[in-house]
Design a protein around this motif. Structure first.
Motif, PDB file in Angstrom:
ATOM      1  N   ASP A 277       0.863  -1.173   0.000  1.00 20.04           N
ATOM      2  CA  ASP A 277       0.000   0.000   0.000  1.00 20.04           C
ATOM      3  C   ASP A 277       0.901   1.225   0.000  1.00 20.04           C
ATOM      4  O   ASP A 277       1.538   1.548   0.994  1.00 20.04           O
ATOM      5  N   GLY A 278       0.957   1.917  -1.125  1.00 20.07           N
ATOM      6  CA  GLY A 278       1.853   3.062  -1.259  1.00 20.07           C
ATOM      7  C   GLY A 278       1.327   4.343  -0.659  1.00 20.07           C
ATOM      8  O   GLY A 278       2.032   5.351  -0.650  1.00 20.07           O
ATOM      9  N   GLY A 279       0.106   4.312  -0.138  1.00 23.02           N
ATOM     10  CA  GLY A 279      -0.457   5.511   0.460  1.00 23.02           C
ATOM     11  C   GLY A 279      -1.066   6.436  -0.566  1.00 23.02           C
ATOM     12  O   GLY A 279      -1.102   6.146  -1.769  1.00 23.02           O
ATOM     13  N   ASP A 280      -1.534   7.574  -0.112  1.00 16.34           N
ATOM     14  CA  ASP A 280      -2.245   8.522  -0.976  1.00 16.34           C
ATOM     15  C   ASP A 280      -1.388   9.676  -1.449  1.00 16.34           C
ATOM     16  O   ASP A 280      -1.832  10.486  -2.259  1.00 16.34           O
ATOM     17  N   GLN A 281      -0.168   9.803  -0.931  1.00 15.71           N
ATOM     18  CA  GLN A 281       0.795  10.807  -1.364  1.00 15.71           C
ATOM     19  C   GLN A 281       0.217  12.217  -1.359  1.00 15.71           C
ATOM     20  O   GLN A 281       0.156  12.893  -2.399  1.00 15.71           O
ATOM     21  N   PRO A 282      -0.195  12.701  -0.189  1.00 10.56           N
ATOM     22  CA  PRO A 282      -0.688  14.091  -0.098  1.00 10.56           C
ATOM     23  C   PRO A 282       0.454  15.084  -0.294  1.00 10.56           C
ATOM     24  O   PRO A 282       1.632  14.732  -0.235  1.00 10.56           O
ATOM     25  N   ASP A 283       0.086  16.329  -0.499  1.00  7.71           N
ATOM     26  CA  ASP A 283       1.109  17.363  -0.710  1.00  7.71           C
ATOM     27  C   ASP A 283       1.983  17.556   0.521  1.00  7.71           C
ATOM     28  O   ASP A 283       3.150  17.941   0.407  1.00  7.71           O
ATOM     29  N   ALA A 284       1.422  17.310   1.692  1.00  5.92           N
ATOM     30  CA  ALA A 284       2.189  17.448   2.937  1.00  5.92           C
ATOM     31  C   ALA A 284       1.962  16.219   3.802  1.00  5.92           C
ATOM     32  O   ALA A 284       0.852  15.687   3.851  1.00  5.92           O
ATOM     33  N   PRO A 285       3.024  15.737   4.475  1.00 10.74           N
ATOM     34  CA  PRO A 285       2.861  14.567   5.340  1.00 10.74           C
ATOM     35  C   PRO A 285       2.035  14.921   6.576  1.00 10.74           C
ATOM     36  O   PRO A 285       1.812  16.113   6.842  1.00 10.74           O
ATOM     37  N   PRO A 286       1.581  13.900   7.337  1.00  8.63           N
ATOM     38  CA  PRO A 286       1.920  12.486   7.178  1.00  8.63           C
ATOM     39  C   PRO A 286       1.036  11.786   6.149  1.00  8.63           C
ATOM     40  O   PRO A 286       0.007  12.327   5.740  1.00  8.63           O
ATOM     41  N   ASP A 287       1.463  10.607   5.767  1.00  2.00           N
ATOM     42  CA  ASP A 287       0.723   9.782   4.821  1.00  2.00           C
ATOM     43  C   ASP A 287       0.525   8.409   5.447  1.00  2.00           C
ATOM     44  O   ASP A 287       0.810   8.200   6.624  1.00  2.00           O
ATOM     45  N   ARG A 288       0.054   7.469   4.648  1.00  2.00           N
ATOM     46  CA  ARG A 288      -0.116   6.086   5.064  1.00  2.00           C
ATOM     47  C   ARG A 288       0.641   5.200   4.087  1.00  2.00           C
ATOM     48  O   ARG A 288       0.562   5.385   2.873  1.00  2.00           O
ATOM     49  N   SER A 289       1.415   4.259   4.595  1.00  2.00           N
ATOM     50  CA  SER A 289       2.070   3.279   3.733  1.00  2.00           C
ATOM     51  C   SER A 289       2.350   2.047   4.564  1.00  2.00           C
ATOM     52  O   SER A 289       2.620   2.146   5.768  1.00  2.00           O
ATOM     53  N   GLY A 290       2.273   0.888   3.959  1.00  2.00           N
ATOM     54  CA  GLY A 290       2.496  -0.340   4.694  1.00  2.00           C
ATOM     55  C   GLY A 290       2.210  -1.547   3.827  1.00  2.00           C
ATOM     56  O   GLY A 290       2.044  -1.435   2.610  1.00  2.00           O
ATOM     57  N   VAL A 291       2.151  -2.704   4.462  1.00  2.00           N
ATOM     58  CA  VAL A 291       1.876  -3.961   3.778  1.00  2.00           C
ATOM     59  C   VAL A 291       0.614  -4.576   4.365  1.00  2.00           C
ATOM     60  O   VAL A 291       0.513  -4.750   5.589  1.00  2.00           O
ATOM     61  N   ALA A 292      -0.351  -4.879   3.507  1.00  2.97           N
ATOM     62  CA  ALA A 292      -1.562  -5.575   3.914  1.00  2.97           C
ATOM     63  C   ALA A 292      -1.392  -7.063   3.631  1.00  2.97           C
ATOM     64  O   ALA A 292      -1.020  -7.448   2.519  1.00  2.97           O
ATOM     65  N   VAL A 293      -1.653  -7.892   4.620  1.00  2.00           N
ATOM     66  CA  VAL A 293      -1.580  -9.342   4.466  1.00  2.00           C
ATOM     67  C   VAL A 293      -3.008  -9.861   4.343  1.00  2.00           C
ATOM     68  O   VAL A 293      -3.831  -9.670   5.249  1.00  2.00           O
ATOM     69  N   VAL A 294      -3.300 -10.496   3.223  1.00  2.00           N
ATOM     70  CA  VAL A 294      -4.673 -10.822   2.866  1.00  2.00           C
ATOM     71  C   VAL A 294      -4.810 -12.335   2.665  1.00  2.00           C
ATOM     72  O   VAL A 294      -3.976 -12.960   2.001  1.00  2.00           O
ATOM     73  N   ALA A 295      -5.839 -12.908   3.256  1.00  2.00           N
ATOM     74  CA  ALA A 295      -6.121 -14.333   3.075  1.00  2.00           C
ATOM     75  C   ALA A 295      -6.624 -14.584   1.655  1.00  2.00           C
ATOM     76  O   ALA A 295      -7.059 -13.648   0.965  1.00  2.00           O
ATOM     77  N   PRO A 296      -6.594 -15.836   1.187  1.00  2.00           N
ATOM     78  CA  PRO A 296      -7.031 -16.118  -0.192  1.00  2.00           C
ATOM     79  C   PRO A 296      -8.460 -15.701  -0.495  1.00  2.00           C
ATOM     80  O   PRO A 296      -8.794 -15.473  -1.658  1.00  2.00           O
ATOM     81  N   ASP A 297      -9.307 -15.569   0.539  1.00  2.00           N
ATOM     82  CA  ASP A 297     -10.690 -15.157   0.300  1.00  2.00           C
ATOM     83  C   ASP A 297     -10.860 -13.648   0.278  1.00  2.00           C
ATOM     84  O   ASP A 297     -11.980 -13.138   0.164  1.00  2.00           O
ATOM     85  N   GLY A 298      -9.744 -12.890   0.405  1.00  2.00           N
ATOM     86  CA  GLY A 298      -9.807 -11.448   0.345  1.00  2.00           C
ATOM     87  C   GLY A 298      -9.904 -10.753   1.687  1.00  2.00           C
ATOM     88  O   GLY A 298      -9.928  -9.521   1.750  1.00  2.00           O
ATOM     89  N   LYS A 299      -9.948 -11.515   2.776  1.00  2.00           N
ATOM     90  CA  LYS A 299     -10.033 -10.922   4.108  1.00  2.00           C
ATOM     91  C   LYS A 299      -8.663 -10.394   4.530  1.00  2.00           C
ATOM     92  O   LYS A 299      -7.671 -11.118   4.480  1.00  2.00           O
ATOM     93  N   VAL A 300      -8.607  -9.128   4.946  1.00  2.00           N
ATOM     94  CA  VAL A 300      -7.360  -8.552   5.446  1.00  2.00           C
ATOM     95  C   VAL A 300      -7.120  -9.088   6.852  1.00  2.00           C
ATOM     96  O   VAL A 300      -7.906  -8.838   7.773  1.00  2.00           O
TER      97      VAL A 300
END
Length: 347
Positions: A277-300
């Motif tokens: 998840d690269g985040g939304d890249q706003p003009d000024a921080p903070p932002d959100r970025s990280g790794v989502a681990v998702v089961a095969p059925d799509g559940k985070v």
């Protein structure tokens, strides 16, 4: 009746027997669930400090693509001192330094480098089952297949020429190779389509138009194929993952706050999916970025990492790959680095 006999009679009343049977059933069900659970449900990850090992003063620049071969070697596609200009006009002048660096996945040592004076704006990198390396260049408008040691095997597209027909691309982002050797190209920043080619590079078909409905895209930024032949697309600006069959028919989509804005994804052997998840890249921080681990059925199931520049944090998680030892590698294009995360099964 003595005291010991009275205790036995109390212990084995019919009610107590039913309670014990119920407890055993619950325990068995729990074991069964554990036996079929995915790594996504059972494992958390911690950063491997000190990986990779770079010479003093060495800077990879923006890490735009990465993958891991069957031996655990990590291939990284990076831009050195080339940056994406605010004008959005991309130079076709080749980058003088090597743009592909291969690391030992265990030690982080550099094993080899190639790609000097070849690429202008590196983007996607994929290692296929044969060990060949597929690359995309969004400035040169081309897709390449290289051998494991950096010999050019195939080129698709016309150097520096954008187009929307079957022989051109317009900023292609990534390649995914199916088990039969056919391959898909996410094309990309401007054509908003997925193209499929034969193993020899012959165009077969395509799908996708601009929009936010099923089968439409707004920056198809990555493409992957799972063991069942399903095609996963990071529909980045629509903040979702779309899933198709091998012929491009829509099957499902994953979307939500836990998914975030998918820049790249990696599919584990058990079907778990790791989304950058690269985040939304706003003009000024903070932002959100990280790794989502998702089961095969799509559940985070969970997420790890957050926005920042400390170890284990990301300024923009742009690419992700999983090694044969289950290590997870994340490329941070803005932070100009790659980080390794290892399973921590003791959490």
């Amino acid at each position: 009746m003595n005291r010991y006999t009275r205790l036995l009679s109390i212990r084995w009343t019919p009610v107590l027997c039913l309670v014990l049977v119920a407890m055993a059933a619950v325990a068995f069900a729990s074991l069964a669930r554990g036996a079929t659970s995915t790594k996504a449900e059972a494992v958390h990850y911690r950063v491997d400090h000190g990986w990779p090992q770079l010479p003093p003063g060495r800077d990879l620049g923006g890490v735009s693509g990465l993958d891991v071969d069957a031996q655990g070697n990590v291939f990284v596609f990076h831009r050195n001192d080339r940056v994406w200009p605010q004008s959005n006009v991309l130079s076709t002048e080749p980058i003088a330094l090597p743009t592909v660096t291969v690391f030992d996945g265990r030690t982080g040592r550099i094993l080899s480098e190639w790609g000097a004076n070849t690429f202008a704006m590196p983007h996607g990198l994929t290692v296929d089952a044969r060990g060949n390396v597929w690359l995309t260049d969004v400035a040169l408008q081309q897709v390449y297949e290289y051998s494991h040691d950096g010999r050019l095997l195939m080129t698709l597209g016309t150097r520096g020429v954008a187009g929307s027909d079957s022989t051109h691309f317009n900023r292609p982002t990534e390649v995914a190779v199916a088990q039969d050797g056919s391959f898909y190209v996410s094309d990309g920043y401007r054509n908003t389509r997925i193209m499929k080619f034969s193993p020899e590079g012959r165009f077969l078909f395509q799908w996708g138009t601009p929009g936010n409905k099923p089968g439409q895209f707004d920056v198809p930024h990555c493409v992957k194929v799972d063991r069942e032949g399903r095609v996963f697309v990071c529909d980045r600006s629509n903040t979702r993952v779309q899933i198709f069959d091998a012929q491009g028919h829509f099957l499902a989509q994953w979307k939500g706050a836990g998914i975030g804005r998918p820049y790249d994804m990696a599919i584990a052997q058990d079907g778990s999916v790791f989304i950058a998840d690269g985040g939304d890249q706003p003009d000024a921080p903070p932002d959100r970025s990280g790794v989502a681990v998702v089961a095969p059925d799509g559940k985070v199931v969970h997420r790890f990492g957050r926005w920042g520049n400390y170890d284990g944090q990301f300024e923009m998680a742009h690419d992700i790959a999983i090694g044969p030892d289950d290590a997870v590698y994340v490329g941070d294009i803005t932070g100009k680095r790659i980080q390794k995360f290892v399973p921590n099964r003791h959490l």
